[in-house]
Write an enzyme that holds these catalytic residues in place. Sequence first.
Site, PDB file in Angstrom:
ATOM      1  CG  HIS A   1      20.657  18.597  55.123  1.00 25.72           C
ATOM      2  ND1 HIS A   1      19.540  17.977  55.625  1.00 25.72           N
ATOM      3  CD2 HIS A   1      21.643  17.679  55.181  1.00 25.72           C
ATOM      4  CE1 HIS A   1      19.839  16.735  55.974  1.00 25.72           C
ATOM      5  NE2 HIS A   1      21.116  16.526  55.713  1.00 25.72           N
TER       6      HIS A   1
ATOM      7  CG  ASP B   1      21.242  23.645  58.761  1.00 25.55           C
ATOM      8  OD1 ASP B   1      21.988  23.247  59.672  1.00 25.55           O
ATOM      9  OD2 ASP B   1      20.854  22.908  57.842  1.00 25.55           O
TER      10      ASP B   1
ATOM     11  CD  GLN C   1      28.066  19.186  58.080  1.00 25.68           C
ATOM     12  OE1 GLN C   1      29.192  19.049  58.551  1.00 25.68           O
ATOM     13  NE2 GLN C   1      27.258  18.164  57.928  1.00 25.68           N
TER      14      GLN C   1
ATOM     15  CE  LYS D   1      24.972  16.585  60.827  1.00 24.42           C
ATOM     16  NZ  LYS D   1      25.210  15.528  59.838  1.00 24.42           N
TER      17      LYS D   1
ATOM     18  CB  CYS E   1      20.417  15.052  52.909  1.00 21.85           C
ATOM     19  SG  CYS E   1      20.375  13.454  53.672  1.00 21.85           S
TER      20      CYS E   1
END
Length: 408
Positions: free
Chosen positions: A124, A201, A204, A227, A365
């Site tokens: 991202h 990261d 998600q 999220k 993104c």
Amino acid sequence: MTFFDVQRVREQFPILQQQINGYPLVYLDSAATAHKPECVLQAMFDFYRSDNANVHRSAHTLAARATHKFERARQRVADFLNARSSHEIIWTRGTTESINLVAQTWGRRNLQPGDELLLSAMEHHANLVTWQQIAIETGAQLRIIPLLENGDLDMQAYQNLLSARTRLVAVVQVSNVLGTVNPVAEIVRLAKQAGALTLIDGAQAVAHAPVDVQALDCDFYAFSGHKVYGPTGIGVLYGRQELLAQLPPWQFGGEMIEKVSFTETQFSLPPLRFEAGTPAIAEALGLSAALDFLCQQQAAGAEEYQQQLLQRLLQGLQQIDGVSLVGQPAQRQGVVSIVLTRAHHHDVCQLLDAQGIAVRSGHHCAMPLLSQLGLAGTLRISLGVYNSEEEIDLFLQALRQALELLHD
Ligand code: PMP
């Protein structure tokens, strides 16, 4: 088939009880942001109604209560990630700020010409642009781990790229475009062997399966509250305590100091050293409530249930003329991207919206990934715990109709 009581879950989300353009809302955009259950809304409302005060400052009752709840929320996050201590949990505004914090503190102080940063081709912009800019500033080099045809990370290429020059491996756990689940424990193990630090990261990933930072053995782990069914404006950076202790502050002001004179300042220990100014207190409490909610859903079988929904969606998509899947990763969570061979994704997105169905169209993104795939954009369908089989079927039917209309 697992029985997951999705109707009971849906009842906890007031926002889902509405119609859009005369149709029941079908929300398939949880990778952009997930909705918030009643318990999260209530936690934030209760704070403002009953406990509102600033934290770590005054000696009065409300301040003590607010501070206690705020620090309890930090402990909740530590437990959720299986961190060794709540001192390893830094509040941020989200994944983006968490990654920027590492770049501005560790990156600025430690990187120099000749050093390399390894990122994957599916990052991202939050992870890519941040390190790209620090690389430009420090003279370090970005190296990009390529993907295989199916959207999995090329682990052989990764191993070939690792060297004594690698200072940091910063990769996404679950791709927000392809849904690929990366083998992060293995990525970390190999990075460690090469003497590099690791940043994951998790934006998600956290909503879809339990995360254990000790088992992953990563140095940094970032995620966003919004999220995981929590509020916007709050996120988390997990950092190994020994490492955080060596990092300088990056923003200055109240809350992050021990002692100040007109000429110098002694900074607090982590995590407060990295939290200048009044934090997002109600949001931290909301996030804590969201993690309670998420853990309850996971215990009830949410992960398996969402995998079943994914399979239903993938099978349905494969039967629609004019649709092709972007990536067929070996392991996928929550996200499916498609391209439409004879229609524009924006047009389809609008036709779906006219029937109350929310999906996302665009570059998500991740522009370099899309241009590598030769695409300007995709239509992305992403799942949350509140999605039902009926919604998947409604979406598939509406997509079929939209394409028929546009193909004519
Ligand atoms: N990384 C990934 C994989 C994401 O999907 C997102 C959000 N789309 C981010 C980072 C950035 O998260 P935020 O905007 O909440 O900081």
